[in-house]
Design a protein around this motif. Structure first.
Motif: not given
Lengths: 320, 294
Positions: A159-178
């Motif tokens: 989900g968008g709140y995860g650290t990596l997912n929020s980073l990916l969000g800035h790059l316009g990617l994700g969120p990934e379920p990992f």
């Protein structure tokens, strides 16, 4: 330190004659009677041998024995021959666990060796800042696996709140379920293992690189070899012994992967990260299928022994 | 090693000082390394002391307001007990491990006896029987061995957490190799003076082994401190949980936020990092001996 002082003259207290340095033989000064001489080494070895006997050899042999029984607490074990083995190996869950283990071991070992080699090329050298960088990059290796697993559980929070997912969000990617999707869970687990083991390989490669004679580079440069050729014809051949050791030891270690999997995913979701040891742990401790779990452990043990012996044999042949 | 000062890299690339673009590329790569390997650990620290959680928003890299609430909550949920148990298990276990390994190494390095090759082979064989591979029968064995401290068996006891980690092949190898390098004359001189084995071991061999003992201590510490499967098998009541078990038990009880879990993880992590930073030289030397020479 009293020793060094007395050394030239022998002990002043003992009235015995000094032995001339030349013909001292181990048995010459005060030969003990025979049996204490024979017993002494064994007395020094006794604690270790007892511990190994109780906590290594007994469980190993008992595990092999139990793998032929249906283990029934209070009722007595029942001989079932090879049944445990055939039940286990007809279990689709075990077969996929074996698959995950092998894939995990091969991929993480190869990836962390590759990444470790790259890091070593980048961070090798005597300069102070390189030393500091190497030390910093090495921190994941010494961090307890459980702490690493908890940390990455948080970073990979879906989900968008995860650290990596929020980073990916800035790059316009994700969120990934990992870790929470069966499609990405094994890859995520492997990513974390590589993160923890690549710096370890780096240090080994740094040592290997430091051992290469720099004159080889000079010679290659004079012959007009470019960077790629020097890497291919000087660096890699010189590192071959180190590399084979890194790879084979890594694969043997990879076969018994447990802690990271158990803490990160518990083998899930939907068995997508189940490995051999998490499978035996569940079968043995949670489902009380002790005979079958022992059978799987026995096979894993034999495979480990076989691989280790091959490695030793191979290394000895190379050195001879 | 011959040309440490020459400006060549591992690849043999010459690095002219005027090529500032190359320097820039290096700096970017250094930053990437720090980002990948250090930033995650930093987020852990930041989460613990900033009090932000996933539920209130993104985790911040720089604590907006400093708080110890997470640490305090973690202690309410058993971190104190976990730390105490881990310190006991690691302290006693490491002491015993180094002691019995040094005893065994003395026999292997300084004596010749019948059956030596068999003993060496047996020690080598134990490398192939880690807990992960023999977990199930080990669990059954632990339920059968009487506790030397008085309990009926080794399950849910300090002995069960400690004794299985005491026998380890690595320190025996390291110390045997080191003891072989000690000149025989020292020992012979002492023997002439009438010293027996125990005295030679404690007063001559052991003091000379100090560097190797240091290496063993670092590795032994990390090995015992990080134990997870063994405590998982042995400890059945929270009373006996070591730090690793406390951390995972916090994560399975969902009501604590990740701030509390990170606080516990941080306290699990800090001692090993401190040991590594303090004894880095010993650690790296031991690592290379262990992995390259086996």
């Amino acid at each position: 330190m009293a020793l060094t002082k007395d050394r030239p003259g022998g002990s002043p207290r003992s009235g015995r004659p000094r032995f001339p340095a030349g013909n001292r033989t181990p048995s010459a000064p005060r030969a003990l009677p025979r049996w204490p001489r024979v017993a002494t080494p064994w007395l020094f070895l006794a604690p270790v041998l007892v511990l190994f006997g109780v906590f290594k050899f007994w469980p190993t042999l008992w595990g092999m024995y139990l793998s032929f029984f249906e283990v029934r607490p209070y009722l007595g074990n029942r001989w079932v021959g090879w049944d445990n083995f055939s039940t286990a190996f007809h279990d689709a869950a075990l077969r996929s666990a074996v698959e995950h283990t092998v894939v995990d071991a091969l991929v993480t070992v190869a990836a962390s060796a590759l990444l470790g080699f790259g890091l070593a090329l980048l961070l090798e050298g005597p300069a102070r800042h390189l030393r500091i960088l190497r030390t910093a990059a090495f921190l994941p290796v010494v961090t307890a696996m459980v702490a690493v697993a908890e940390l990455w559980n948080t970073i990979l929070y879906p989900g968008g709140y995860g650290t990596l997912n929020s980073l990916l969000g800035h790059l316009g990617l994700g969120p990934e379920p990992f870790l929470s999707s069966p499609h990405s869970s094994l890859a995520s687990v492997m990513l974390i293992q590589v993160w923890k083991s690549a710096p370890y390989d780096m240090v080994i490669f740094v040592a290997g690189l430091a051992g290469i004679d720099r004159q080889l580079y000079e010679a290659a440069a004079i012959d007009g070899a470019g960077a790629w050729h020097r890497l291919r014809h000087v660096t890699l051949p010189s590192l071959r012994p180190v590399t084979t050791i890194v790879l084979t030891l890594g694969i043997i270690r990879g076969l018994r992967v447990f802690t990271e999997i158990y803490v990160l995913t518990g083998g899930g979701p939907a068995g997508s990260t189940e490995t051999i040891v998490t499978y035996t742990y569940k079968q043995g401790i949670q489902n009380n299928q002790l005979g079958m779990a022992s059978a799987v452990s026995t096979v894993l043990f034999l495979v480990t022994v076989l691989l280790t012996c091959l490695t030793l044999w191979w290394r000895r042949r190379k050195e001879a | 090693m011959s040309s440490m000062s020459a400006p060549t890299t591992a690849l043999g690339l010459r690095m002219p000082t005027k090529a500032w673009t190359r320097t820039a590329v290096r700096v970017v790569l250094y930053a990437a390394v720090l980002f990948v390997f250090v930033m995650p650990l930093w987020t852990m620290v930041a989460t613990v002391f900033s009090g932000t959680t996933l539920k209130t928003g993104q985790m911040s890299l720089f604590p907006g307001h400093f708080t110890l609430a997470n640490i305090r909550t973690a202690f309410r949920f058993g971190v104190g007990r976990g730390l105490l148990n881990s310190v006991i298990v690691t302290g006693v276990g490491l002491f015993l491990q180094v002691t019995v390994s040094a005893f065994a190494a003395y026999a292997l390095a300084r004596k010749k006896f019948r059956g030596q090759a068999v003993v060496l082979l047996a020690i080598l064989a134990t490398m192939m029987m880690p807990e992960e591979v023999i977990a199930i029968p080990l669990y059954l064995v632990l339920g059968k061995v009487p506790d030397p401290l008085g309990g009926s068996d080794l399950l849910d006891s300090y002995s069960g957490l400690i004794l299985p980690v005491v026998g380890w092949a690595l320190p025996i190898y390291v110390l045997t190799g080191f003891m072989k390098t000690i000149p025989a004359e020292l020992e012979e001189a002492a023997r002439v003076d009438g010293a027996r084995d125990l005295r030679i071991f404690f007063q001559i061999i052991l003091p000379l082994c100090r560097p190797a003992l240091g290496t063993c201590a670092v590795f032994g510490f990390l090995m015992i401190w990080d134990q997870y499967l063994l405590p998982l098998l042995v400890a059945s009541t929270p009373h006996m949980y070591t730090m690793t078990l406390v951390v995972t038990s916090l994560s399975s009880s969902q009501e604590q936020g990740e701030g509390v879990r990170m606080a516990a993880s941080l306290m699990l992590m800090i001692p090993s990092v401190l040991v590594y930073l303090g004894l880095q030289r010993l650690f790296e030397r031991g690592m290379l001996n262990g992995s390259l020479k086996g």
